[in-house]
Enzyme design. Sequence first.
Site, PDB file in Angstrom:
ATOM      1  CG  ASP A 164      -2.283   0.624   0.940  1.00  0.00           C
ATOM      2  OD1 ASP A 164      -2.317   1.867   0.807  1.00  0.00           O
ATOM      3  OD2 ASP A 164      -3.282  -0.098   0.862  1.00  0.00           O
ATOM      4  CG  HIS A 202      -5.253   3.805   1.129  1.00  0.00           C
ATOM      5  ND1 HIS A 202      -4.956   2.491   0.833  1.00  0.00           N
ATOM      6  CD2 HIS A 202      -6.565   3.979   0.834  1.00  0.00           C
ATOM      7  CE1 HIS A 202      -6.043   1.898   0.359  1.00  0.00           C
ATOM      8  NE2 HIS A 202      -7.037   2.769   0.368  1.00  0.00           N
ATOM      9  CB  SER A 426      -9.523   0.629   0.231  1.00  0.00           C
ATOM     10  OG  SER A 426      -8.768   0.743  -0.935  1.00  0.00           O
TER      11      SER A 426
END
Length: 640
Positions: A164, A202, A426
């Site tokens: 990520d 994220h 996600s």
Amino acid sequence: MKPLKTINGASAQTWRVCVLALSLLLSAVAVAAPNKGTSGSKVGDQLGHSHKGWAKAAPDIDDFPVNPDGTVSVIIQFKKGADHGNALKFVSRLQRHLGVVNGEAVNISVKLLDTLLQHPDVAYITPDRPLKPKWDDAPPPVNAAISRQNYGVDGTGIGIAVVDSGVYQHDDLQNANMNGSRVVYSQSFVPGDSSTGDGYGHGTHVAGILAGNGHDSAGRFMGIAPNANIINLRVLDANGGGTDSSVIAGINAAIQLKNQYNIRVLNLSLGRPVYESYTLDPLCQAVEAAWKSGIVVVVAAGNMGRDNSFGEQGYATIEAPGNDPNVITVGAMSAQGTWTRTDDIVASYSSKGPTLLDHILKPDIMAPGNVITSTLAPGSTLSTLAPASAIIKPTQLSWLCDVFVGQSTCGATSPGPQYLQLSGTSMATPVVGGGAALMIQANPNLTPDTIKARMMRTAWKGYPAHGNSHAHDVRGNDYMSQYDAFTIGAGYLDIQAAMGDSTAINGGAPSPTVVFNPTKKTATLVNGTSVVWGQSVVWGQDPVMSDSVVWGQMTVDASSMVWGNSVVWGQAGTDACSMVWGQSVVWGQLSDVLNALSDGDPGDNVDADPTASDGIITGDEAPAATPPSSTTTSTTGGAL
């Protein structure tokens, strides 16, 4: 997101009853002068041995914290007809009578716990588990907490590779004693940037859903596998963008590091449009290599479920590498702000199958992904772009830190924002990844195919009987809400059920290919060499859902096969039909890059289904009377 109820400090104070005779109190003091506990110590640490296998001991008693005075708070359940006083002479403090369970809530010196467990009048002893509201958004609907309790698992020893935007060293990713990080390895594959921190924010959010232990929220915002280790493989830059090669390099590193860090799960909350068959796509080939190496690969389905460019109503929008038949592809549910799953609905942004070109039946499974609270990376792009309402500080809500009277910091090492709310597939993906980690800890011999098949086979099927309906977001936009095989896959993840399943899977579990007959408007499955699908373990006989072992009673689009009359791509000759079932990808992709989608768009901030009995939008969740002039939702491809 506020929990369903609040227990404030004043009302939460335990009342104390002095009912023991003076002789009993003196006896307790004489034999049980407790040693002082150490900060962060647990019962098992204090005693130096485990109670695993002890018939009278709860499975989580070893991990329960020791009080500062060296006692542990437990609930004693007594055998029928037993004299409670015989055992109570060993306790330090009687907290509460619990007649309804023939028990007593007490504090007892850790040193005397074994004596109490061996007492003939005692039937069972459990930790006095805190019942303050614990809202971590994802675990309640998928039964994560009950799985951890019943099976005594928390991800310990399992490595999860997070491919990520990097992972910030958040308090919630430290070990329980706060003397070491569970982010055990970090490496950057972003060209020209060796930093392994999280400039975008994220990856940290994803890691918190996977393995956050809730330290800075006194356990409120806890991940699915709260003691698993994180292998931080950074492939996205500070804007959430990346390249196939960076992602592939990260996946390759996970394979190489598998044995060193016991990497059993790989989380990919990212994606991009499909351009070629999965058999040619290098991103898909990379995830297949990881799968074949024994790593469970979970991938986000995509956030393009609202797309209707060709009248396809979001179908055929699964992104790569979620289009690979081997991996577990995850769609998102909207939990509707409650702990129960009976009112949950499909998030309208969740991408639908079948996959472009190969027509693989996707997604595989659904999990909560809407307005999920998880760990925040300070100063990251997402923390800057997010609205104020999506940022949570440990001290801003009275219920967040109200553990003991007067407590105001929750133990957070920073007074600043610690948590962030995001939406997207996600966020749903690490829910499944964390579930896989729990299953592996309970049975290390499970293969990726077995985990996938058991998750899908046991998935919850209690979706709305009406099948298709409309959903609304907070802006007042209307979207079609489908409950067919291409929207919800095999159903809603149930970790507890999956862990209890013992179905033998003697082969692979690739998702099947769907063949569409435009004349009959029916779809059938081509199972190939898959033992799982060939035995109809999950889907049953074709046409799809006509005699399904898993779905049971035909309440989901039974009269209209897979999709329902409202989906026009079943009409031969239309743009939608050509797009979904054709062999071309030149149909107007909204993005052609691999990057992050959780970029300030809260998704279905609160989607609600007005046709459901309890799906009425009320209060501050109501859509604006006049939607904004620009209601176009950003669906820029990437970290989903």
